[in-house]
Scaffold this active site. Sequence first.
Site, PDB file in Angstrom:
ATOM      1  N   ILE A  60       5.749   0.564  -8.929  1.00  0.00           N
ATOM      2  CA  ILE A  60       5.368   1.891  -9.435  1.00  0.00           C
ATOM      3  C   ILE A  60       6.578   2.823  -9.567  1.00  0.00           C
ATOM      4  O   ILE A  60       6.528   3.778 -10.333  1.00  0.00           O
ATOM      5  CB  ILE A  60       4.237   2.497  -8.561  1.00  0.00           C
ATOM      6  CG1 ILE A  60       3.426   3.510  -9.369  1.00  0.00           C
ATOM      7  CG2 ILE A  60       4.781   3.111  -7.276  1.00  0.00           C
ATOM      8  CD1 ILE A  60       2.093   3.863  -8.750  1.00  0.00           C
TER       9      ILE A  60
ATOM     10  N   ASN B 226       1.743   9.748   4.032  1.00  0.00           N
ATOM     11  CA  ASN B 226       1.069  10.073   5.295  1.00  0.00           C
ATOM     12  C   ASN B 226       0.973  11.595   5.376  1.00  0.00           C
ATOM     13  O   ASN B 226       1.536  12.297   4.539  1.00  0.00           O
ATOM     14  CB  ASN B 226       1.808   9.463   6.489  1.00  0.00           C
ATOM     15  CG  ASN B 226       3.240   9.945   6.565  1.00  0.00           C
ATOM     16  OD1 ASN B 226       3.493  11.147   6.669  1.00  0.00           O
ATOM     17  ND2 ASN B 226       4.186   9.024   6.491  1.00  0.00           N
TER      18      ASN B 226
ATOM     19  N   GLY C 269       6.573   1.026   2.960  1.00  0.00           N
ATOM     20  CA  GLY C 269       5.694   0.671   1.848  1.00  0.00           C
ATOM     21  C   GLY C 269       6.072   1.407   0.572  1.00  0.00           C
ATOM     22  O   GLY C 269       7.249   1.682   0.302  1.00  0.00           O
ATOM     23  N   VAL C 270       5.055   1.758  -0.200  1.00  0.00           N
ATOM     24  CA  VAL C 270       5.299   2.393  -1.493  1.00  0.00           C
ATOM     25  C   VAL C 270       5.918   3.786  -1.296  1.00  0.00           C
ATOM     26  O   VAL C 270       6.745   4.236  -2.100  1.00  0.00           O
ATOM     27  CB  VAL C 270       4.000   2.408  -2.349  1.00  0.00           C
ATOM     28  CG1 VAL C 270       2.969   3.381  -1.845  1.00  0.00           C
ATOM     29  CG2 VAL C 270       4.318   2.669  -3.794  1.00  0.00           C
ATOM     30  N   ASP C 271       5.559   4.445  -0.219  1.00  0.00           N
ATOM     31  CA  ASP C 271       6.121   5.764   0.120  1.00  0.00           C
ATOM     32  C   ASP C 271       7.651   5.671   0.265  1.00  0.00           C
ATOM     33  O   ASP C 271       8.403   6.466  -0.335  1.00  0.00           O
ATOM     34  CB  ASP C 271       5.477   6.222   1.443  1.00  0.00           C
ATOM     35  CG  ASP C 271       5.706   7.689   1.758  1.00  0.00           C
ATOM     36  OD1 ASP C 271       6.254   8.401   0.905  1.00  0.00           O
ATOM     37  OD2 ASP C 271       5.321   8.117   2.863  1.00  0.00           O
TER      38      ASP C 271
ATOM     39  N   SER D 186      -3.983   3.020   0.753  1.00  0.00           N
ATOM     40  CA  SER D 186      -4.518   2.642   2.074  1.00  0.00           C
ATOM     41  C   SER D 186      -4.614   1.136   2.335  1.00  0.00           C
ATOM     42  O   SER D 186      -5.014   0.745   3.431  1.00  0.00           O
ATOM     43  CB  SER D 186      -5.913   3.262   2.342  1.00  0.00           C
ATOM     44  OG  SER D 186      -5.791   4.612   2.697  1.00  0.00           O
ATOM     45  N   THR D 187      -4.276   0.300   1.350  1.00  0.00           N
ATOM     46  CA  THR D 187      -4.534  -1.141   1.527  1.00  0.00           C
ATOM     47  C   THR D 187      -3.327  -1.911   2.065  1.00  0.00           C
ATOM     48  O   THR D 187      -3.379  -3.130   2.169  1.00  0.00           O
ATOM     49  CB  THR D 187      -5.000  -1.795   0.207  1.00  0.00           C
ATOM     50  OG1 THR D 187      -3.944  -1.676  -0.757  1.00  0.00           O
ATOM     51  CG2 THR D 187      -6.247  -1.140  -0.321  1.00  0.00           C
ATOM     52  N   GLY D 188      -2.255  -1.203   2.415  1.00  0.00           N
ATOM     53  CA  GLY D 188      -1.095  -1.866   3.026  1.00  0.00           C
ATOM     54  C   GLY D 188      -1.111  -1.589   4.513  1.00  0.00           C
ATOM     55  O   GLY D 188      -1.975  -2.093   5.253  1.00  0.00           O
TER      56      GLY D 188
ATOM     57  N   TYR E 121      -2.086   0.911   6.146  1.00  0.00           N
ATOM     58  CA  TYR E 121      -3.297   1.560   6.654  1.00  0.00           C
ATOM     59  C   TYR E 121      -4.498   0.618   6.760  1.00  0.00           C
ATOM     60  O   TYR E 121      -5.545   1.019   7.265  1.00  0.00           O
ATOM     61  CB  TYR E 121      -3.636   2.795   5.820  1.00  0.00           C
ATOM     62  CG  TYR E 121      -2.797   4.022   6.188  1.00  0.00           C
ATOM     63  CD1 TYR E 121      -1.832   3.968   7.204  1.00  0.00           C
ATOM     64  CD2 TYR E 121      -2.966   5.235   5.544  1.00  0.00           C
ATOM     65  CE1 TYR E 121      -1.062   5.078   7.548  1.00  0.00           C
ATOM     66  CE2 TYR E 121      -2.204   6.353   5.890  1.00  0.00           C
ATOM     67  CZ  TYR E 121      -1.256   6.278   6.883  1.00  0.00           C
ATOM     68  OH  TYR E 121      -0.514   7.384   7.220  1.00  0.00           O
TER      69      TYR E 121
HETATM   70  N1  AR6 Z   1       4.818  -0.352  -6.297  1.00  0.00           N
HETATM   71  C1  AR6 Z   1       3.465  -0.508  -6.288  1.00  0.00           C
HETATM   72  N2  AR6 Z   1       2.777  -0.807  -5.171  1.00  0.00           N
HETATM   73  C2  AR6 Z   1       3.480  -0.973  -4.025  1.00  0.00           C
HETATM   74  C3  AR6 Z   1       4.884  -0.816  -3.952  1.00  0.00           C
HETATM   75  C4  AR6 Z   1       5.553  -0.499  -5.156  1.00  0.00           C
HETATM   76  N3  AR6 Z   1       6.877  -0.323  -5.192  1.00  0.00           N
HETATM   77  N4  AR6 Z   1       5.270  -1.053  -2.660  1.00  0.00           N
HETATM   78  C5  AR6 Z   1       4.166  -1.345  -1.963  1.00  0.00           C
HETATM   79  N5  AR6 Z   1       3.077  -1.298  -2.777  1.00  0.00           N
HETATM   80  P1  AR6 Z   1       1.333   0.994   1.680  1.00  0.00           P
HETATM   81  P2  AR6 Z   1      -0.868   2.619   2.800  1.00  0.00           P
HETATM   82  C6  AR6 Z   1       1.658  -1.538  -2.477  1.00  0.00           C
HETATM   83  O1  AR6 Z   1       1.517   0.312   2.973  1.00  0.00           O
HETATM   84  O2  AR6 Z   1      -1.611   1.415   3.196  1.00  0.00           O
HETATM   85  C7  AR6 Z   1       3.728   4.446   4.627  1.00  0.00           C
HETATM   86  O3  AR6 Z   1       4.560   4.288   5.724  1.00  0.00           O
HETATM   87  C8  AR6 Z   1       1.347  -2.375  -1.256  1.00  0.00           C
HETATM   88  O4  AR6 Z   1       1.501  -3.759  -1.559  1.00  0.00           O
HETATM   89  O5  AR6 Z   1       2.533   1.440   0.932  1.00  0.00           O
HETATM   90  O6  AR6 Z   1      -1.607   3.747   2.107  1.00  0.00           O
HETATM   91  C9  AR6 Z   1       3.207   5.879   4.489  1.00  0.00           C
HETATM   92  O7  AR6 Z   1       4.166   6.821   4.891  1.00  0.00           O
HETATM   93  C10 AR6 Z   1      -0.112  -2.006  -1.034  1.00  0.00           C
HETATM   94  O8  AR6 Z   1      -0.955  -2.775  -1.916  1.00  0.00           O
HETATM   95  O9  AR6 Z   1       0.395   2.325   1.830  1.00  0.00           O
HETATM   96  C11 AR6 Z   1       2.017   5.871   5.404  1.00  0.00           C
HETATM   97  O10 AR6 Z   1       2.403   6.055   6.756  1.00  0.00           O
HETATM   98  C12 AR6 Z   1      -0.182  -0.544  -1.477  1.00  0.00           C
HETATM   99  O11 AR6 Z   1       1.041  -0.297  -2.187  1.00  0.00           O
HETATM  100  C13 AR6 Z   1       1.451   4.485   5.235  1.00  0.00           C
HETATM  101  O12 AR6 Z   1       2.554   3.670   4.813  1.00  0.00           O
HETATM  102  C14 AR6 Z   1      -0.292   0.462  -0.344  1.00  0.00           C
HETATM  103  O13 AR6 Z   1       0.471   0.013   0.772  1.00  0.00           O
HETATM  104  C15 AR6 Z   1       0.414   4.448   4.139  1.00  0.00           C
HETATM  105  O14 AR6 Z   1      -0.190   3.189   4.114  1.00  0.00           O
END
Ligand code: AR6
Length: 178
Positions: free
Chosen positions: A11, A24, A32-34, A117-119, A121
């Site tokens: 993304i 968060n 993760g994506v953040d 939320s699917t990573g 969280y």
């Molecule tokens: N592009 C698209 N999707 C992605 C990317 C990317 N570059 N990188 C990861 N994903 P997560 P959450 C997907 O864990 O569960 C952070 O520390 C990943 O495969 O990023 O909402 C925040 O600060 C998954 O399918 O987010 C919060 O503390 C999806 O993005 C916490 O993680 C979400 O995974 C939020 O957790």
Amino acid sequence: MKRFDIVVGDITCSDAEAIVNAANTSLLGGSGVDGAIHRAASQSLLEECRALGGCETGKAKLTKGYRLPAKYVIHTPGPIWQGGGLGEPALLASCYRSCLSLAAASGIETVDFPSISTGIYGYPLPQAATVALRAIMDWLSEHELPRRVRMVCHTEAVATIYRQTWNLWYAGEKADRI
Ligand code: AR6
């Protein structure tokens, strides 16, 4: 332009006017994506986020995109999965609606979402996909903006779940399947 689509990709490379960050409540970055969004956008994003003073779960806040191709980032903290009995589905739906509402109010025409939320969280993917797609498709049926919304899935496996869910609920005919 197709009004809704499910694609595979990173993304941070998205050409949408706004990308959504699965943040968060501190809005101060994470993994993760953040983490990927903050790294790609530069330190300036963190500085703007600091001034926002956090964000409640299910709500959304807008910043600029800095070095990202996207002009804006919409930050939304998703719910942490705790078994599903603590309002997680309503909070997750609220994330999608809050982002779409903020985008529409800001005149943003194209928005790309990650799978919130699917990573880290831990929200189970099939349930999250049902909630996400219902919130997006309901919004699109009632509003002109954004003109285009995409789910940007990081892997083909994640995209498959979203496609299957979309096809189950929204493809009227075989030809409509994505
Ligand atoms: N592009 C698209 N999707 C992605 C990317 C990317 N570059 N990188 C990861 N994903 P997560 P959450 C997907 O864990 O569960 C952070 O520390 C990943 O495969 O990023 O909402 C925040 O600060 C998954 O399918 O987010 C919060 O503390 C999806 O993005 C916490 O993680 C979400 O995974 C939020 O957790």
